[in-house]
Design an enzyme around this catalytic site. Structure first.
Site, PDB file in Angstrom:
ATOM      1  N   LYS A 169       0.845  -1.190   0.000  1.00 43.03           N
ATOM      2  CA  LYS A 169       0.000   0.000   0.000  1.00 43.03           C
ATOM      3  C   LYS A 169       0.886   1.248   0.000  1.00 43.03           C
ATOM      4  O   LYS A 169       1.536   1.558   0.989  1.00 43.03           O
ATOM      5  CB  LYS A 169      -0.908   0.038   1.235  1.00 43.03           C
ATOM      6  CG  LYS A 169      -1.744   1.317   1.340  1.00 43.03           C
ATOM      7  CD  LYS A 169      -2.398   1.447   2.699  1.00 43.03           C
ATOM      8  CE  LYS A 169      -3.123   2.772   2.853  1.00 43.03           C
ATOM      9  NZ  LYS A 169      -2.201   3.945   2.790  1.00 43.03           N
ATOM     10  N   GLY A 220       7.350   4.720   8.633  1.00 36.79           N
ATOM     11  CA  GLY A 220       6.521   5.885   8.923  1.00 36.79           C
ATOM     12  C   GLY A 220       6.762   6.391  10.330  1.00 36.79           C
ATOM     13  O   GLY A 220       7.821   6.166  10.925  1.00 36.79           O
ATOM     14  N   SER A 221       5.762   7.031  10.884  1.00 36.33           N
ATOM     15  CA  SER A 221       5.917   7.671  12.188  1.00 36.33           C
ATOM     16  C   SER A 221       5.900   6.664  13.333  1.00 36.33           C
ATOM     17  O   SER A 221       5.324   5.571  13.219  1.00 36.33           O
ATOM     18  CB  SER A 221       4.801   8.694  12.404  1.00 36.33           C
ATOM     19  OG  SER A 221       3.565   8.044  12.634  1.00 36.33           O
ATOM     20  N   THR A 224       2.266   5.898  14.534  1.00 40.24           N
ATOM     21  CA  THR A 224       1.573   4.892  13.724  1.00 40.24           C
ATOM     22  C   THR A 224       2.178   3.519  13.936  1.00 40.24           C
ATOM     23  O   THR A 224       1.467   2.510  13.956  1.00 40.24           O
ATOM     24  CB  THR A 224       1.624   5.277  12.239  1.00 40.24           C
ATOM     25  OG1 THR A 224       1.048   6.571  12.061  1.00 40.24           O
ATOM     26  CG2 THR A 224       0.858   4.279  11.387  1.00 40.24           C
ATOM     27  N   GLY A 225       3.496   3.466  14.115  1.00 40.46           N
ATOM     28  CA  GLY A 225       4.155   2.191  14.376  1.00 40.46           C
ATOM     29  C   GLY A 225       3.625   1.510  15.627  1.00 40.46           C
ATOM     30  O   GLY A 225       3.447   0.280  15.664  1.00 40.46           O
ATOM     31  N   GLU A 242      10.281   0.677  10.625  1.00 38.87           N
ATOM     32  CA  GLU A 242      11.314   1.709  10.486  1.00 38.87           C
ATOM     33  C   GLU A 242      10.620   3.025  10.746  1.00 38.87           C
ATOM     34  O   GLU A 242       9.833   3.501   9.932  1.00 38.87           O
ATOM     35  CB  GLU A 242      11.931   1.655   9.090  1.00 38.87           C
ATOM     36  CG  GLU A 242      13.265   2.389   9.001  1.00 38.87           C
ATOM     37  CD  GLU A 242      13.104   3.826   8.577  1.00 38.87           C
ATOM     38  OE1 GLU A 242      13.110   4.703   9.481  1.00 38.87           O
ATOM     39  OE2 GLU A 242      12.975   4.094   7.382  1.00 38.87           O
ATOM     40  N   CYS A 276      14.066  10.458   7.287  1.00 43.18           N
ATOM     41  CA  CYS A 276      14.058   9.928   8.655  1.00 43.18           C
ATOM     42  C   CYS A 276      15.416  10.052   9.318  1.00 43.18           C
ATOM     43  O   CYS A 276      15.507  10.198  10.534  1.00 43.18           O
ATOM     44  CB  CYS A 276      13.579   8.482   8.661  1.00 43.18           C
ATOM     45  SG  CYS A 276      14.568   7.371   7.641  1.00 43.18           S
ATOM     46  N   GLU A 374      10.749  15.654  16.277  1.00 44.55           N
ATOM     47  CA  GLU A 374      11.226  15.476  14.907  1.00 44.55           C
ATOM     48  C   GLU A 374      10.522  16.482  13.996  1.00 44.55           C
ATOM     49  O   GLU A 374       9.318  16.432  13.821  1.00 44.55           O
ATOM     50  CB  GLU A 374      10.949  14.047  14.426  1.00 44.55           C
ATOM     51  CG  GLU A 374      11.436  13.773  13.021  1.00 44.55           C
ATOM     52  CD  GLU A 374      11.116  12.364  12.545  1.00 44.55           C
ATOM     53  OE1 GLU A 374      11.834  11.872  11.658  1.00 44.55           O
ATOM     54  OE2 GLU A 374      10.142  11.775  13.051  1.00 44.55           O
TER      55      GLU A 374
END
Length: 475
Positions: A169, A220-221, A224-225, A242, A276, A374
């Site tokens: 996705k 991603g963030s 969300t992880g 990651e 990142c 960040e």
């Protein structure tokens, strides 16, 4: 009418009933539409991947490599079209977009050479024991918007080389180049091995919780992880995450300001800071702080911010409105607290395009949001330090631990400091170099597992130990 792109499911390019608009961040114009997949569309993609896995897991290394090499060639052979499309949806300047496209092709080629060999645990008179790696199964890959092509390839190729199949996705902000690649490789990958579907962010939890997906790989963030870990816990899916970083660069007093200023600038501002592993906190020793900060600012004054498709542009827009607003919020917070700006800080939210000028800050406190969070935008806080012990402690005082760097003329001293940093990757006198043969992953809240290299390939497999007793009475 904007160009409509199709999804790749079971070897065919297909559409759904609803569409999502994709916006050029430089002009805020709709440049494409992609299918808005539902749970039913996801089910079809997962079923195709599950069926294809039955035969794909039995293929040889050479068969898998041939498919991944074909993916690499398709990207490279169409690079001119792809990098221009990437700029239009992501915003990065053409030169950087070219780097991503050719980098993705090179990454696919390099990683197709990786092979997990059996390991002999015991070979004695009594028994033979070996460990082999077997594919996990169907992989769900979720890709971010900052490097959409590179991150897609980084999930597709290791999945295929391990014997897995994948449902990928892309981000709804940057799906176009990935779907064009899907069209280019549709006849080059066995049906069902690679499925690429698009949808809103709400599609992500459906992937994470799908009972027929065995592993999730996500970039991603951190926020969300954490949700993905929760969603995957129900059936103990394997996960690779990651996540975010607040990466520190440490500049020692023996570094030459004239030599490192340009490199330090781009370590923070490449891809408009949307990296990142970008240097998001730059610690400079007090002996050279004034000279180096002045050199960075002077260099920055000649860097053009603008539409990535225009000649001379070095830094493009922020990719999407949500992230643009967040970067402006952090800058406004710094202004409200009276922190000093050496350059920039004057974005115009009323204009067209999500542009933030190069912004460099002069020694804000450690607890400033612009330092502690960040930024993921073109903002560089410069911070002054006095001693090595002090700067190591300050660099490590973060929930993140993705990457960092040390700048010095004494590489032995650089390594000594690097070994004390709580991050997955540390560079000495360079930045952002990632090898397809070396593992990349975060410490602390910057991730879980690894990508790249044999360690990354292992993430898509289970170890299986087979033991044969040689003196069995059944022989």
């Amino acid at each position: 009418m904007a160009t409509q792109y199709k999804n790749l499911i079971n070897g065919e390019m297909v559409t759904t009933g609803e569409w999502l608009d994709v916006v050029n961040p430089a002009t805020e114009e709709v440049i494409g539409q992609v299918p808005a997949c539902t749970g039913d569309d996801l089910d079809r993609a997962v079923a195709a991947a599950r069926e294809a896995f039955k035969s794909w897991k039995k293929t040889s290394h050479e068969e898998r490599q041939a498919v991944c090499m074909a993916i690499s060639a398709a990207i490279k052979d169409n690079a001119d079209e792809l990098f221009r499309l990437l700029t239009s949806e992501q915003g990065k300047p053409h030169e950087q977009a070219q780097g991503e496209i050719f980098g993705a092709a090179g990454m696919a080629k390099a990683q197709s050479t990786l092979k997990l060999e059996d390991v002999i645990n015991e070979d004695s008179e009594q028994r033979n024991s070996r460990t082999r790696r077997v594919p996990v199964g169907v992989v769900g890959g979720i890709v971010p918007w900052n490097f959409p092509v590179m991150m897609a390839i980084q999930k597709i190729v290791p999945a295929l080389m391990s014997g897995c199949t994948i449902v990928l996705k892309p981000s709804p902000f940057t799906p176009l180049t990935t779907l064009r690649i899907a069209e280019l490789i549709a006849d080059k990958v066995p049906a069902g091995t690679v499925n690429i579907i698009t949808g809103e962010d709400s599609l992500g939890p459906l992937i994470t919780g799908h009972p027929d997906i065995d592993k999730i790989t996500f970039t991603g963030s951190t926020a969300t992880g954490k949700k993905i870990m929760e969603g995957a816990a129900g059936d103990l899916k394997r996960i690779t995450l990651e996540l975010g970083g607040n990466d520190a660069s440490i500049v020692l007093p023996d570094a030459d300001p004239k030599k490192v200023a340009e490199q330090l600038f781009w370590s923070s501002f490449a891809n408009a800071g949307q990296v990142c592993v970008a240097a998001k906190r730059v610690y400079i020793h007090e002996d050279i702080y004034d000279e180096l900060s002045e050199a960075i600012v002077e260099y920055a004054k000649n860097v053009k911010v603008g539409d990535g498709s225009q000649q001379g542009t070095a830094i493009g827009p922020i990719q999407n409105k949500k992230q643009y607003d967040r970067v402006l919020e952090l800058i406004e917070d710094a202004k409200d607290n009276g922190y000093k700006f050496l350059l920039g800080g004057d974005a115009d939210p009323s204009g067209t395009g999500y542009y933030v000028p190069v912004t460099i800050m002069d020694n804000p406190p450690e607890d400033a949001r612009i330092v502690a969070e960040e930024q993921f935008g073109p903002v560089m806080p410069l911070l002054k330090f006095s001693t090595e012990d002090e700067v190591i402690q300050r660099a490590n005082d973060s929930e993140y631990g993705l990457a960092g760097a040390v700048w010095t003329s004494d590489t032995d001293k650089g390594v000594e400091i690097a070994e004390q940093l709580e991050t997955g990757t540390v560079w000495i006198n360079e930045y952002m170099h990632l090898s397809p043969f070396a593992p990349f992953g975060g410490h602390k809240q910057s991730g879980f597992g690894a990508e790249y290299g044999l360690d990354g390939l292992k993430e898509f497999t289970y170890p299986q130990v087979i033991t044969v007793k040689k003196d069995s009475v059944l022989a």
